[in-house]
Design a protein around this motif. Sequence first.
Motif, PDB file in Angstrom:
ATOM      1  N   CYS A 198       0.837  -1.194   0.000  1.00 28.75           N
ATOM      2  CA  CYS A 198       0.000   0.000   0.000  1.00 28.75           C
ATOM      3  C   CYS A 198       0.874   1.247   0.000  1.00 28.75           C
ATOM      4  N   SER A 199       0.324   2.324  -0.478  1.00 24.65           N
ATOM      5  CA  SER A 199       1.065   3.573  -0.524  1.00 24.65           C
ATOM      6  C   SER A 199       1.257   4.106   0.886  1.00 24.65           C
ATOM      7  N   SER A 200       2.179   5.043   1.025  1.00 22.47           N
ATOM      8  CA  SER A 200       2.533   5.553   2.339  1.00 22.47           C
ATOM      9  C   SER A 200       1.470   6.488   2.886  1.00 22.47           C
ATOM     10  N   ASN A 201       0.539   6.945   2.029  1.00 24.83           N
ATOM     11  CA  ASN A 201      -0.546   7.793   2.495  1.00 24.83           C
ATOM     12  C   ASN A 201      -1.869   7.057   2.328  1.00 24.83           C
ATOM     13  N   ASP A 202      -2.956   7.809   2.383  1.00 20.12           N
ATOM     14  CA  ASP A 202      -4.271   7.176   2.288  1.00 20.12           C
ATOM     15  C   ASP A 202      -4.787   7.113   0.871  1.00 20.12           C
ATOM     16  N   SER A 203      -3.938   7.321  -0.126  1.00 20.42           N
ATOM     17  CA  SER A 203      -4.366   7.276  -1.516  1.00 20.42           C
ATOM     18  C   SER A 203      -4.781   5.858  -1.899  1.00 20.42           C
ATOM     19  N   VAL A 204      -5.729   5.773  -2.828  1.00 18.06           N
ATOM     20  CA  VAL A 204      -6.183   4.467  -3.301  1.00 18.06           C
ATOM     21  C   VAL A 204      -5.068   3.740  -4.036  1.00 18.06           C
ATOM     22  N   THR A 205      -4.261   4.472  -4.805  1.00 21.63           N
ATOM     23  CA  THR A 205      -3.193   3.868  -5.600  1.00 21.63           C
ATOM     24  C   THR A 205      -1.836   4.418  -5.194  1.00 21.63           C
ATOM     25  N   ASP A 206      -0.803   3.798  -5.760  1.00 13.36           N
ATOM     26  CA  ASP A 206       0.563   4.222  -5.466  1.00 13.36           C
ATOM     27  C   ASP A 206       1.039   5.362  -6.359  1.00 13.36           C
ATOM     28  N   GLY A 207       0.241   5.729  -7.347  1.00 11.72           N
ATOM     29  CA  GLY A 207       0.643   6.781  -8.272  1.00 11.72           C
ATOM     30  C   GLY A 207       0.386   8.166  -7.725  1.00 11.72           C
ATOM     31  N   GLY A 208       0.704   9.174  -8.535  1.00  9.48           N
ATOM     32  CA  GLY A 208       0.496  10.555  -8.117  1.00  9.48           C
ATOM     33  C   GLY A 208       1.581  11.455  -8.657  1.00  9.48           C
ATOM     34  N   LYS A 209       1.804  12.569  -7.988  1.00 12.49           N
ATOM     35  CA  LYS A 209       2.818  13.524  -8.397  1.00 12.49           C
ATOM     36  C   LYS A 209       4.034  13.384  -7.492  1.00 12.49           C
ATOM     37  N   LYS A 210       5.195  13.119  -8.089  1.00 17.63           N
ATOM     38  CA  LYS A 210       6.426  12.973  -7.330  1.00 17.63           C
ATOM     39  C   LYS A 210       7.574  13.615  -8.090  1.00 17.63           C
ATOM     40  N   ASN A 211       8.349  14.415  -7.377  1.00 15.06           N
ATOM     41  CA  ASN A 211       9.548  15.034  -7.956  1.00 15.06           C
ATOM     42  C   ASN A 211       9.239  15.775  -9.255  1.00 15.06           C
TER      43      ASN A 211
END
Length: 434
Positions: free
Chosen positions: A27-40
């Motif tokens: 699971c992602s480190s936050n409460d997001s449904v998926t592991d994707g998102g905005k990074k760097n």
Amino acid sequence: MGTFGSLRTKVVVAGATAAALSLVVGCSSNDSVTDGGKKNGKTVITMGLFGVMGMKETGLLERYEKEHPDIDIEAEVAGDEQTYYTALQTHLAAGKGLKDIQGIEIGRAKEITETQADKFADFSGMAGTDHFLPWKQSQITTKDGKVLGLGTDSGPMAVCYRKDYFEKAGLPTDRDEVGKLWQGDWKKYVEVGRTFKEGYKGGEVAYMDSASGLFNAMVYGYPQQYYNEDGDLIYDKNPAVKDAWNLASDAAEQGLTAKLRQFQPGWDPGLANGTFATAVCPAWMLSNISESAGPKNKGKWDVARAPKGANWGGSFLGVIDKSPVKEEAKKLVAWLTAPEQQAYIFEKIGNFPSSREALETKEAKRVASEYFSDAPIGEIFGAAAQEIPDEQVLGRKDGTIKDTFSQGLALVAEGTARDKAWDTTMERIEKAVG
């Protein structure tokens, strides 16, 4: 002429245990449904795939990243689809740890459309997605018209065989002559197995890898397999299923199989060590065979027409509806499943397109397999695709039922009486499907 097999791909594949662990606890480190998102400063799109779906293996994901420098794609590939799907169900129920894009195997499509439609994004009406074979997209469409994914490959059928072993058994080795041996009837395929067993000189080699491979090839040649059009279970009374069970049991009881189950422990070593002479092979399986059999067996394998047409397998790419990068993920899926990319994957590793436009290209029709003795797989699988029933009735637990029949035939191969194995299989399926 396009060829596949000359390229030795490098694939990061999670083993069954590792894949299960990663998917279950990843699971992602936050409460997001998926592991994707905005990074760097980049949009990260995560993908959960299984087997050899071709996007990673042919470098398409890297190409997309180069063409879209603001996108970073993280793809995890599980070797075993059964383990992958069990973990996917766990994550869908929990609403966490999912990938932005998830692969969906055809045997799971009906269950997804009937029980998980609210978890997946809708592709209906999306520009540039009207190029698929009509029966392909209908398999992932809900009753109210929501399209939960886009098709990747399809699974027209052939038979892969070892030319050197056929020669030692006194059988023809030319692919056209081999195809004529069993043309029109799977019973003839088993009869050839008896001839092979009697005539083979050169050690312990089984005629076919598994009874369940034969069973699947026969069953998927019919419009209805385990469910009827009303959604009622018919696996226990469908004559097509019982005929396939009996012929596959004949092969198992007569010692024509290597007592293996495709993609289960022992199958890859069997390919590498040459313990069997034939395998019923839908188009997508060619890449698995070439990878597992390895360079030392290149040119020993060939491809012949199957006795009858059938569609076994094929997959889809779906996008999680609550993905933080849903729109970017949908664009990636549309690009990966576009005619150009489907034709490219077919040329490189042999996964047969589900795109009508891809199939109509000269390049696709001319594809040959260097690994499989330069077999004209564009022609072979293209002709087989024309024999696939226009409609295939899918059911919610198709994948589970298929797996349970495979387990039952493994019992027969190990010496259990077919009637007892059938009863055991019926009990297991009833328990699994409720």
